[in-house]
Design a protein around this motif. Structure first.
Motif, mmCIF file in Angstrom:
data_model
loop_
_atom_site.group_PDB
_atom_site.id
_atom_site.type_symbol
_atom_site.label_atom_id
_atom_site.label_comp_id
_atom_site.label_asym_id
_atom_site.label_seq_id
_atom_site.Cartn_x
_atom_site.Cartn_y
_atom_site.Cartn_z
ATOM 1 N N THR A 37 -4.176 30.848 37.035
ATOM 2 C CA THR A 37 -4.433 29.910 35.924
ATOM 3 C C THR A 37 -4.524 30.620 34.810
ATOM 4 O O THR A 37 -5.267 31.681 34.722
ATOM 5 N N ALA A 57 -5.148 30.201 30.161
ATOM 6 C CA ALA A 57 -5.139 29.541 29.051
ATOM 7 C C ALA A 57 -4.468 30.304 27.900
ATOM 8 O O ALA A 57 -4.904 31.510 27.563
ATOM 9 N N TYR A 95 -3.350 25.606 25.679
ATOM 10 C CA TYR A 95 -2.318 25.272 26.822
ATOM 11 C C TYR A 95 -2.629 25.981 27.933
ATOM 12 O O TYR A 95 -2.793 27.153 28.061
ATOM 13 N N ILE A 96 -2.657 25.177 29.029
ATOM 14 C CA ILE A 96 -3.042 25.751 30.428
ATOM 15 C C ILE A 96 -1.862 25.832 31.337
ATOM 16 O O ILE A 96 -1.146 24.844 31.455
ATOM 17 N N LEU A 150 -12.359 31.647 30.998
ATOM 18 C CA LEU A 150 -11.727 30.621 32.133
ATOM 19 C C LEU A 150 -12.488 31.166 33.482
ATOM 20 O O LEU A 150 -12.253 32.490 33.704
ATOM 21 N N ILE A 195 -13.101 25.793 32.073
ATOM 22 C CA ILE A 195 -12.848 26.572 31.054
ATOM 23 C C ILE A 195 -13.817 25.995 29.788
ATOM 24 O O ILE A 195 -14.057 25.080 29.515
ATOM 25 N N ARG A 250 -11.224 21.051 35.929
ATOM 26 C CA ARG A 250 -9.955 20.701 36.571
ATOM 27 C C ARG A 250 -10.354 19.962 37.694
ATOM 28 O O ARG A 250 -11.130 20.731 38.537
ATOM 29 N N TRP A 254 -7.029 18.715 33.693
ATOM 30 C CA TRP A 254 -8.244 19.108 33.265
ATOM 31 C C TRP A 254 -8.893 17.866 32.368
ATOM 32 O O TRP A 254 -8.262 17.292 31.504
#
Length: 136
Positions: free
Chosen positions: A50, A52, A70-71, A100, A105, A124, A129
Motif C-alpha cells: 500500500t 499513499a 491518493y491511495i 501509513l 493512515i 481501511r 478507506w
C-alpha cells in the motif's frame, strides 16, 4: 534470493535489483502521474503493498491548496489507484505529512506555519478507506 524495495521519486516507482551488490541498482518499474491536475504531487508513505501519495496543493471543491491523498495498492507488478482521500473541511495542506501502517493512515491537515493543524485518521476495511478519528 532477490532484494526488492519500492521507492517513489518524482512520480516514478523504482525497484532495486541485484543481490550481493554493494549498492542496489534501481530501474523504473512504473511511472505514476497525478490522476488530475494535482499540485504538489509526490509526498509518499509506503507500507508493504500500500502506498499513499499526497497532492498538498490540489484544489478540492473549489478550495485552492486544500490537498488530497491518493491511495495505491500493488496488484501483480503494477500500482493501481484504490481511493482518493480529501479532508471534509479543507484547511489547506491536506497530506503534507502522512504515516501509513497496515490498514490505518494518519494525514496532517493545515497550512504551513499554522500551529493549530489537525491529524485525521483513516481506516481501511476491505478496499475502502473511511474517516476514523480526528486529533487536534
Amino acid at each position: 534470493m532477490r532484494a526488492w524495495w519500492s521507492v517513489v521519486a518524482l512520480g516514478m516507482v523504482l525497484g532495486a535489483a541485484g543481490v550481493g551488490a554493494a549498492q542496489p541498482v534501481f530501474v523504473q518499474q512504473q511511472r505514476i502521474d497525478a490522476p488530475v491536475d494535482s499540485g504538489g504531487f509526490g509526498e509518499v508513505a509506503v507500507d508493504g503493498t500500500t502506498m499513499a501519495i499526497s497532492a498538498v496543493t490540489e484544489t478540492v471543491n473549489g478550495v485552492a491548496n486544500a490537498g488530497a491523498v491518493y491511495i495505491y495498492v500493488k496488484q501483480g507488478s503494477s500500482w493501481v489507484l484504490q481511493q482518493r482521500l480529501i479532508a471534509p473541511q479543507a484547511q489547506g495542506g491536506f497530506g503534507r505529512v502522512m504515516d501509513l501502517s497496515g490498514d490505518m493512515i494518519a494525514v496532517s491537515d493545515g497550512p504551513p506555519g499554522n500551529l493549530r493543524g489537525t491529524v485525521r485518521m483513516y481506516l481501511r476495511t476491505g478496499t475502502t478507506w473511511a474517516f476514523h478519528s480526528l486529533v487536534q
